[in-house]
Structures are given as structure tokens and as C-alpha cells.
Design a protein around this motif. Sequence first.
Motif, PDB file in Angstrom:
ATOM      1  N   SER A   1      33.029   1.332  26.828  1.00  0.00           N
ATOM      2  CA  SER A   1      31.631   1.766  26.836  1.00  0.00           C
ATOM      3  C   SER A   1      31.474   3.116  27.519  1.00  0.00           C
ATOM      4  O   SER A   1      32.180   3.429  28.470  1.00  0.00           O
ATOM      5  CB  SER A   1      30.763   0.735  27.578  1.00  0.00           C
ATOM      6  OG  SER A   1      30.734  -0.469  26.873  1.00  0.00           O
ATOM      7  N   GLY A   2      30.540   3.905  26.994  1.00  0.00           N
ATOM      8  CA  GLY A   2      30.158   5.148  27.641  1.00  0.00           C
ATOM      9  C   GLY A   2      31.092   6.325  27.468  1.00  0.00           C
ATOM     10  O   GLY A   2      30.969   7.308  28.200  1.00  0.00           O
ATOM     11  N   LEU A   3      31.992   6.266  26.506  1.00  0.00           N
ATOM     12  CA  LEU A   3      32.877   7.416  26.296  1.00  0.00           C
ATOM     13  C   LEU A   3      32.062   8.639  25.889  1.00  0.00           C
ATOM     14  O   LEU A   3      31.132   8.525  25.083  1.00  0.00           O
ATOM     15  CB  LEU A   3      33.912   7.105  25.207  1.00  0.00           C
ATOM     16  CG  LEU A   3      35.012   6.132  25.576  1.00  0.00           C
ATOM     17  CD1 LEU A   3      35.843   5.782  24.337  1.00  0.00           C
ATOM     18  CD2 LEU A   3      35.911   6.710  26.649  1.00  0.00           C
ATOM     19  N   PRO A   4      32.395   9.819  26.418  1.00  0.00           N
ATOM     20  CA  PRO A   4      31.656  11.030  26.066  1.00  0.00           C
ATOM     21  C   PRO A   4      32.088  11.542  24.691  1.00  0.00           C
ATOM     22  O   PRO A   4      33.216  11.998  24.509  1.00  0.00           O
ATOM     23  CB  PRO A   4      32.064  12.019  27.168  1.00  0.00           C
ATOM     24  CG  PRO A   4      33.434  11.567  27.579  1.00  0.00           C
ATOM     25  CD  PRO A   4      33.452  10.071  27.408  1.00  0.00           C
ATOM     26  N   LEU A   5      31.222  11.449  23.714  1.00  0.00           N
ATOM     27  CA  LEU A   5      31.542  11.854  22.346  1.00  0.00           C
ATOM     28  C   LEU A   5      31.198  13.321  22.126  1.00  0.00           C
ATOM     29  O   LEU A   5      30.280  13.847  22.762  1.00  0.00           O
ATOM     30  CB  LEU A   5      30.788  10.967  21.364  1.00  0.00           C
ATOM     31  CG  LEU A   5      31.116   9.474  21.453  1.00  0.00           C
ATOM     32  CD1 LEU A   5      30.229   8.668  20.512  1.00  0.00           C
ATOM     33  CD2 LEU A   5      32.587   9.236  21.174  1.00  0.00           C
ATOM     34  N   PRO A   6      31.896  13.988  21.189  1.00  0.00           N
ATOM     35  CA  PRO A   6      31.652  15.413  20.959  1.00  0.00           C
ATOM     36  C   PRO A   6      30.411  15.715  20.126  1.00  0.00           C
ATOM     37  O   PRO A   6      30.156  16.879  19.827  1.00  0.00           O
ATOM     38  CB  PRO A   6      32.925  15.861  20.223  1.00  0.00           C
ATOM     39  CG  PRO A   6      33.381  14.645  19.504  1.00  0.00           C
ATOM     40  CD  PRO A   6      33.040  13.495  20.417  1.00  0.00           C
ATOM     41  N   GLY A   7      29.658  14.705  19.766  1.00  0.00           N
ATOM     42  CA  GLY A   7      28.451  14.934  18.975  1.00  0.00           C
ATOM     43  C   GLY A   7      27.735  13.623  18.718  1.00  0.00           C
ATOM     44  O   GLY A   7      28.153  12.565  19.190  1.00  0.00           O
ATOM     45  N   PRO A   8      26.649  13.678  17.941  1.00  0.00           N
ATOM     46  CA  PRO A   8      25.875  12.470  17.652  1.00  0.00           C
ATOM     47  C   PRO A   8      26.582  11.575  16.620  1.00  0.00           C
ATOM     48  O   PRO A   8      27.357  12.052  15.797  1.00  0.00           O
ATOM     49  CB  PRO A   8      24.558  13.023  17.088  1.00  0.00           C
ATOM     50  CG  PRO A   8      24.910  14.357  16.528  1.00  0.00           C
ATOM     51  CD  PRO A   8      26.035  14.885  17.376  1.00  0.00           C
ATOM     52  N   VAL A   9      26.275  10.306  16.689  1.00  0.00           N
ATOM     53  CA  VAL A   9      26.821   9.313  15.774  1.00  0.00           C
ATOM     54  C   VAL A   9      25.812   9.093  14.657  1.00  0.00           C
ATOM     55  O   VAL A   9      24.639   8.837  14.932  1.00  0.00           O
ATOM     56  CB  VAL A   9      27.090   7.988  16.529  1.00  0.00           C
ATOM     57  CG1 VAL A   9      27.478   6.876  15.578  1.00  0.00           C
ATOM     58  CG2 VAL A   9      28.151   8.198  17.592  1.00  0.00           C
ATOM     59  N   ALA A  10      26.258   9.184  13.402  1.00  0.00           N
ATOM     60  CA  ALA A  10      25.349   8.989  12.270  1.00  0.00           C
ATOM     61  C   ALA A  10      25.260   7.522  11.862  1.00  0.00           C
ATOM     62  O   ALA A  10      24.220   7.065  11.415  1.00  0.00           O
ATOM     63  CB  ALA A  10      25.805   9.840  11.084  1.00  0.00           C
ATOM     64  N   GLY A  11      26.351   6.779  12.022  1.00  0.00           N
ATOM     65  CA  GLY A  11      26.369   5.378  11.606  1.00  0.00           C
ATOM     66  C   GLY A  11      26.049   4.443  12.757  1.00  0.00           C
ATOM     67  O   GLY A  11      25.486   4.832  13.771  1.00  0.00           O
ATOM     68  N   GLU A  12      26.454   3.200  12.583  1.00  0.00           N
ATOM     69  CA  GLU A  12      26.250   2.179  13.613  1.00  0.00           C
ATOM     70  C   GLU A  12      27.220   2.408  14.771  1.00  0.00           C
ATOM     71  O   GLU A  12      28.395   2.702  14.548  1.00  0.00           O
ATOM     72  CB  GLU A  12      26.498   0.793  13.008  1.00  0.00           C
ATOM     73  CG  GLU A  12      26.407  -0.327  14.006  1.00  0.00           C
ATOM     74  CD  GLU A  12      26.777  -1.692  13.425  1.00  0.00           C
ATOM     75  OE1 GLU A  12      26.824  -2.649  14.219  1.00  0.00           O
ATOM     76  OE2 GLU A  12      27.028  -1.805  12.211  1.00  0.00           O
ATOM     77  N   LEU A  13      26.741   2.266  15.981  1.00  0.00           N
ATOM     78  CA  LEU A  13      27.582   2.398  17.169  1.00  0.00           C
ATOM     79  C   LEU A  13      27.779   1.021  17.800  1.00  0.00           C
ATOM     80  O   LEU A  13      26.809   0.333  18.112  1.00  0.00           O
ATOM     81  CB  LEU A  13      26.952   3.350  18.183  1.00  0.00           C
ATOM     82  CG  LEU A  13      27.740   3.568  19.478  1.00  0.00           C
ATOM     83  CD1 LEU A  13      29.091   4.228  19.197  1.00  0.00           C
ATOM     84  CD2 LEU A  13      26.936   4.392  20.465  1.00  0.00           C
ATOM     85  N   VAL A  14      29.041   0.642  17.966  1.00  0.00           N
ATOM     86  CA  VAL A  14      29.408  -0.621  18.609  1.00  0.00           C
ATOM     87  C   VAL A  14      30.203  -0.266  19.856  1.00  0.00           C
ATOM     88  O   VAL A  14      31.107   0.570  19.797  1.00  0.00           O
ATOM     89  CB  VAL A  14      30.277  -1.485  17.651  1.00  0.00           C
ATOM     90  CG1 VAL A  14      30.744  -2.753  18.341  1.00  0.00           C
ATOM     91  CG2 VAL A  14      29.517  -1.793  16.375  1.00  0.00           C
TER      92      VAL A  14
END
Length: 133
Positions: free
Chosen positions: A85-98
Motif C-alpha cells: 500500500s501507498g507506493l509512490p506512482l509516477p502518474g495517475p491510474v486510469a483503471g481500477e486500483l487494488v
Amino acid sequence: MTQPKAVLFICKHNAGRSQLGAHLLTHVGIEQLVATSAGISPAGAINPAIAESLHELGIDTFAARPLAVTVEDLQTADVIVLMKSGLPLPGPVAGELVEWSFPDPSNWETEGVRELRDAVAEKVRELATRLIA
């Protein structure tokens, strides 16, 4: 026939947890789901204990290489599974986030990884069942 759903597993180094998720989902063999994996800061190689635990199930990891997650990955995947949980992603997620929370096995031996592998396999089967329902 509809396009398969793309499921992207992400962990910090793409050497352990996310490799488990992607390989185990592929191993389930559901044609409607395509699994890939990536990491926030990829390691140089897949964790040998992870590879060995997957080999015990007959899963070949020879071609597996840690990859960096990209903004494009986050935009094209139908489902993103964070193995922590909480990993810093390089951008927004377009699909479902689990978001799942599995411990980092980077310094574990194969014997210790088996329990993690089996726990990830159970969550992967549950996810696969839900996604194809």
C-alpha cells in the motif's frame, strides 16, 4: 471476443512480490486476463528465492526481468495491483486500483518465500475470479 483485461502488479523493485503476482496470475491460465509487472525502482534481477519458489510450481521465470513502471503503464492497465500500500506512482491510474500489503522478501530464503507465494496465490485467485465474473 472482447479484449483481455490487463492486470499490472507493482512493487518497489519488481524483483519479488510483483513478479509473484504476475507469474501466478499467468499460471492460473485465464485467457481473459493478461498479467505484467513493474517496479518503482527496479532491481537488476528477479529475486532468486522468488524464482525458485515459482519453479517449484512449474512456472518458468527465465525471461523475467525487473522493469520500471511508466505513466503509460498506469494509463493502459485495466487493473493496477500495488503489492504494498501507498507506493509512490509516477502518474495517475486510469483503471481500477487494488492495494495489498505483503512484506518485502528481498532478503528471504526460498523456504520463507513459500508462505508468501501461497498467500499471494490465494489473493490472485480471488482477484481473477472477481475480474472474470
